[in-house]
Design a protein around this motif. Structure first.
Motif, PDB file in Angstrom:
ATOM      1  N   VAL A  68      23.675  10.147 -25.671  1.00 30.74           N
ATOM      2  CA  VAL A  68      22.697   9.917 -24.606  1.00 30.74           C
ATOM      3  C   VAL A  68      21.467   9.257 -25.219  1.00 30.74           C
ATOM      4  O   VAL A  68      20.956   9.715 -26.249  1.00 30.74           O
ATOM      5  N   LEU A  69      21.000   8.198 -24.595  1.00 29.80           N
ATOM      6  CA  LEU A  69      19.808   7.497 -25.064  1.00 29.80           C
ATOM      7  C   LEU A  69      18.821   7.379 -23.913  1.00 29.80           C
ATOM      8  O   LEU A  69      19.141   6.837 -22.860  1.00 29.80           O
ATOM      9  N   ARG A  70      17.615   7.933 -24.137  1.00 25.94           N
ATOM     10  CA  ARG A  70      16.569   7.917 -23.116  1.00 25.94           C
ATOM     11  C   ARG A  70      17.059   8.467 -21.768  1.00 25.94           C
ATOM     12  O   ARG A  70      16.781   7.910 -20.717  1.00 25.94           O
ATOM     13  N   GLU A  75      27.364   4.069 -22.864  1.00 21.62           N
ATOM     14  CA  GLU A  75      28.689   3.542 -22.508  1.00 21.62           C
ATOM     15  C   GLU A  75      29.596   3.442 -23.731  1.00 21.62           C
ATOM     16  O   GLU A  75      30.821   3.374 -23.595  1.00 21.62           O
ATOM     17  N   LYS A  76      29.013   3.432 -24.920  1.00 22.42           N
ATOM     18  CA  LYS A  76      29.806   3.309 -26.148  1.00 22.42           C
ATOM     19  C   LYS A  76      30.397   4.647 -26.594  1.00 22.42           C
ATOM     20  O   LYS A  76      31.235   4.677 -27.492  1.00 22.42           O
ATOM     21  N   SER A  77      29.972   5.733 -25.978  1.00 22.40           N
ATOM     22  CA  SER A  77      30.482   7.048 -26.357  1.00 22.40           C
ATOM     23  C   SER A  77      31.924   7.207 -25.901  1.00 22.40           C
ATOM     24  O   SER A  77      32.277   6.853 -24.776  1.00 22.40           O
ATOM     25  N   ASP A  78      32.758   7.759 -26.774  1.00 23.06           N
ATOM     26  CA  ASP A  78      34.153   8.007 -26.386  1.00 23.06           C
ATOM     27  C   ASP A  78      34.261   9.197 -25.432  1.00 23.06           C
ATOM     28  O   ASP A  78      35.323   9.469 -24.890  1.00 23.06           O
ATOM     29  N   LYS A  79      33.148   9.892 -25.206  1.00 21.27           N
ATOM     30  CA  LYS A  79      33.123  11.001 -24.260  1.00 21.27           C
ATOM     31  C   LYS A  79      32.431  10.623 -22.960  1.00 21.27           C
ATOM     32  O   LYS A  79      32.192  11.494 -22.106  1.00 21.27           O
TER      33      LYS A  79
END
Length: 294
Positions: A68-70, A75-79
């Protein structure tokens, strides 16, 4: 040469090890594989979560990802498809998998550098037994693992937490080594149960329990059900052993029609044949009489 991302992961992982400084608050959370979990981020002054980021760290292979960013799931997280951020900036993880075990760091940027580090460990049951083994007289082998920050069944760095795994029956009684049960303790977070199955074990639950004496007596349970798929049919004692009388033979309708029509057909053929022979006899007699007249 080690990449910058891996080098960063090594540094951060070293800072996050239990007993080593780095995160202001450290929490330990336990859950069964397949469940949903909510990881707290503490008191966030601004409820829009725009100052909050979540990162994931995995020991052993030293893996680091930005989840999580800000306040927004990366979207790049595999989760990504299983993650969400709640209104109080906690991280919600759905349908937990073994690979989700690790350290989750909530970083509140611009708010005094407050950080919450949550170590998530997951309880899992696996079995090498085949379906055909699940029958009276067969052997059922169940392994219970705690997937931790380091790896499955690895208790490195967790010894001070005072937790253990144990096997219980469906009534909650702890199982002990005897002629029917064999317990193999690999470590405090890896224990295997071997059972010599009996008829009453059909649809029975076997329960793995994780217990922590230091984390506010946290207890996590996970069940496995032994269902017998292949069984010999059980005879009904209320049924008499004598052979029942065979049912009365019933002829199909086509045979009944044939039996009724056959005599009629025979009579018709006989009458037709008799009339034909009679006609021929008359013609033959007339022919002879005509010859005599000549």
């Amino acid at each position: 040469m080690m990449g910058a991302e891996n080098l960063m992961g090594l540094v951060v992982a070293a800072l996050l090890l239990p007993g080593v400084g780095g995160a202001e608050h450290t929490l330990f959370h336990y859950a069964p594989v397949g469940d949903d979990v909510t990881l707290p981020c503490g008191d966030v002054p601004r409820r829009d979560c725009s100052s909050v980021s979540w990162s994931f760290y995995k020991g052993g292979d030293v893996r680091y990802t930005q989840e999580v960013l800000r306040g927004t799931v990366s979207e790049k997280s595999d989760k990504a498809s299983r993650l969400s951020v709640s209104s109080n900036c906690s991280l919600r993880v759905r349908d937990l998998r073994a690979g989700d075990a690790g350290s989750y760091l909530c970083d509140q940027h611009g708010d005094g550098g407050t950080q919450i580090n949550v170590y998530l460990s997951l309880l899992s049951i696996s079995s090498p037994s085949r379906v055909t083994d699940l029958t009276p007289g067969g052997n059922l082998v169940l392994s219970c693992f705690l997937f931790s920050y380091y790896n499955a069944g690895m208790c490195k760095g967790y010894s001070s937490l005072g937790f253990s795994l144990s096997w219980l029956d469906e009534d909650g009684a702890a199982l002990q080594n005897n002629s029917r049960y064999e317990l193999i303790q690999g470590s405090s977070c890896n224990v295997t149960l071997a059972v010599r199955l009996q008829q009453e074990d059909n649809n029975r639950k076997w329960r793995c329990q994780m217990h922590s004496s230091t984390e506010n007596h946290v207890m996590t349970l996970l069940d496995f059900r032994s269902t017998f798929v292949f069984q010999s049919p059980v005879s009904d004692p209320t049924v008499s052993p004598s052979s029942p009388e065979p049912p009365a033979a019933q002829l199909p309708i086509s045979r009944i029609v044939l039996c009724a029509a056959l005599p009629v057909m025979i009579v018709i053929v006989a009458v037709f044949t008799w009339r034909t022979d009679r006609k021929r006899g008359r013609e033959f007699a007339k022919a002879i009489e005509f010859q005599e007249i000549k």
